[in-house]
Design a protein around this motif. Structure first.
Motif, short mmCIF file in Angstrom:
data_model
loop_
_atom_site.label_atom_id
_atom_site.label_comp_id
_atom_site.label_asym_id
_atom_site.label_seq_id
_atom_site.Cartn_x
_atom_site.Cartn_y
_atom_site.Cartn_z
N LEU A 165 48.57 49.26 36.48
CA LEU A 165 47.95 50.32 37.25
C LEU A 165 46.48 50.00 37.46
CD1 LEU A 165 48.23 53.08 38.60
CD2 LEU A 165 47.61 54.12 36.40
N GLU A 166 46.13 49.77 38.73
CA GLU A 166 44.74 49.46 39.07
C GLU A 166 43.96 50.73 39.40
OE1 GLU A 166 46.93 45.98 41.40
OE2 GLU A 166 47.15 48.16 41.31
N SER A 167 42.66 50.64 39.22
CA SER A 167 41.77 51.72 39.64
C SER A 167 40.38 51.14 39.87
CB SER A 167 41.72 52.83 38.57
OG SER A 167 41.23 52.32 37.36
N GLY A 168 39.54 51.91 40.56
CA GLY A 168 38.15 51.52 40.70
C GLY A 168 37.73 51.05 42.08
N GLY A 169 38.65 50.98 43.01
CA GLY A 169 38.27 50.56 44.35
C GLY A 169 37.44 51.63 45.06
N GLY A 170 36.95 51.29 46.25
CA GLY A 170 36.18 52.26 47.00
C GLY A 170 35.46 51.63 48.17
N LEU A 171 34.60 52.42 48.79
CA LEU A 171 33.79 51.99 49.92
C LEU A 171 32.34 51.88 49.47
CD1 LEU A 171 33.20 51.50 52.95
CD2 LEU A 171 33.09 54.00 53.21
N THR A 174 35.99 42.53 51.48
CA THR A 174 36.86 43.63 51.84
C THR A 174 38.32 43.19 51.79
OG1 THR A 174 35.21 44.70 53.23
CG2 THR A 174 37.53 45.19 53.72
N ALA A 175 39.12 43.91 51.01
CA ALA A 175 40.52 43.53 50.82
C ALA A 175 41.19 44.57 49.93
CB ALA A 175 40.61 42.16 50.15
N VAL A 176 42.51 44.47 49.86
CA VAL A 176 43.26 45.17 48.82
C VAL A 176 43.32 44.22 47.63
CG1 VAL A 176 45.44 46.21 48.14
CG2 VAL A 176 44.61 46.47 50.50
N TYR A 177 42.89 44.71 46.49
CA TYR A 177 42.86 43.90 45.28
C TYR A 177 44.06 44.25 44.40
CZ TYR A 177 38.27 42.09 46.37
OH TYR A 177 37.22 41.42 46.97
N TYR A 193 54.69 40.34 37.50
CA TYR A 193 54.37 41.76 37.58
C TYR A 193 53.10 41.97 38.40
CZ TYR A 193 57.53 41.57 33.63
OH TYR A 193 58.61 41.32 32.82
N TRP A 194 53.17 42.98 39.27
CA TRP A 194 52.06 43.28 40.18
C TRP A 194 51.76 44.76 40.17
CZ3 TRP A 194 49.47 39.57 43.10
CH2 TRP A 194 50.02 38.28 43.07
N GLY A 195 50.48 45.08 40.32
CA GLY A 195 50.09 46.46 40.52
C GLY A 195 50.25 46.85 41.98
N GLN A 196 49.95 48.10 42.27
CA GLN A 196 50.15 48.63 43.62
C GLN A 196 48.98 48.28 44.54
OE1 GLN A 196 48.89 50.34 41.17
NE2 GLN A 196 47.15 51.45 42.06
N GLY A 197 47.90 47.84 43.98
CA GLY A 197 46.74 47.46 44.78
C GLY A 197 45.72 48.58 44.89
N THR A 198 44.46 48.18 45.01
CA THR A 198 43.38 49.14 45.21
C THR A 198 42.46 48.61 46.31
OG1 THR A 198 41.64 50.43 44.11
CG2 THR A 198 41.91 48.16 43.38
N GLN A 199 42.08 49.47 47.23
CA GLN A 199 41.30 49.05 48.39
C GLN A 199 39.82 48.95 48.05
OE1 GLN A 199 42.35 48.35 51.76
NE2 GLN A 199 40.22 47.63 51.91
#
Length: 122
Positions: free
Chosen positions: A5-11, A91-94, A111-117
């Protein structure tokens, strides 16, 4: 089944920093490395950074070396990606992933997470 579970992305604006987190539900005996990949608009997925669960050795793509830092907290089964001096081309989905050697090959990751933008404006 390991869940990531990823978190922390943003603009953010160019030059800013972000820290991504990836929490794993458990450790898989097959997963030697925890890594970050990214996929920008219209681009193929690419390797960003990897860390060995056991030794803590780290590896980076040339495009992020010196700006990004990958780290881990084994007790929390969590991996982090500190991203400094962000550029619009970041800029990407990580995606967070757990897998084995060679670390830069995405098909070696089970195993992969769902991605964070992450979006970096100029």
């Amino acid at each position: 089944q390991v869940q990531l579970l990823e978190s922390g992305g943003g603009l953010v604006q160019a030059g800013a920093s972000l820290r991504l987190s990836c929490a794993a539900s458990e450790r898989s005996f097959r997963s030697t490395y925890m890594s970050w990949f990214r996929q920008g608009p219209g681009k193929e997925r690419e390797f960003v950074a990897a860390i060995s669960w056991s030794s803590g050795a780290t590896y980076y793509a040339n495009s992020v070396k010196g700006r990004f830092t990958i780290s881990r907290d084994n007790a929390k089964n969590t991996v982090y990606l500190q991203m400094n001096n962000l550029k619009p081309e970041d800029t990407a989905v990580y995606y967070c992933a757990a897998g084995r050697a060679p670390y830069w090959v995405d098909r070696n990751y089970d195993y992969w997470g769902q991605g964070t933008q992450v979006t970096v404006s100029s």
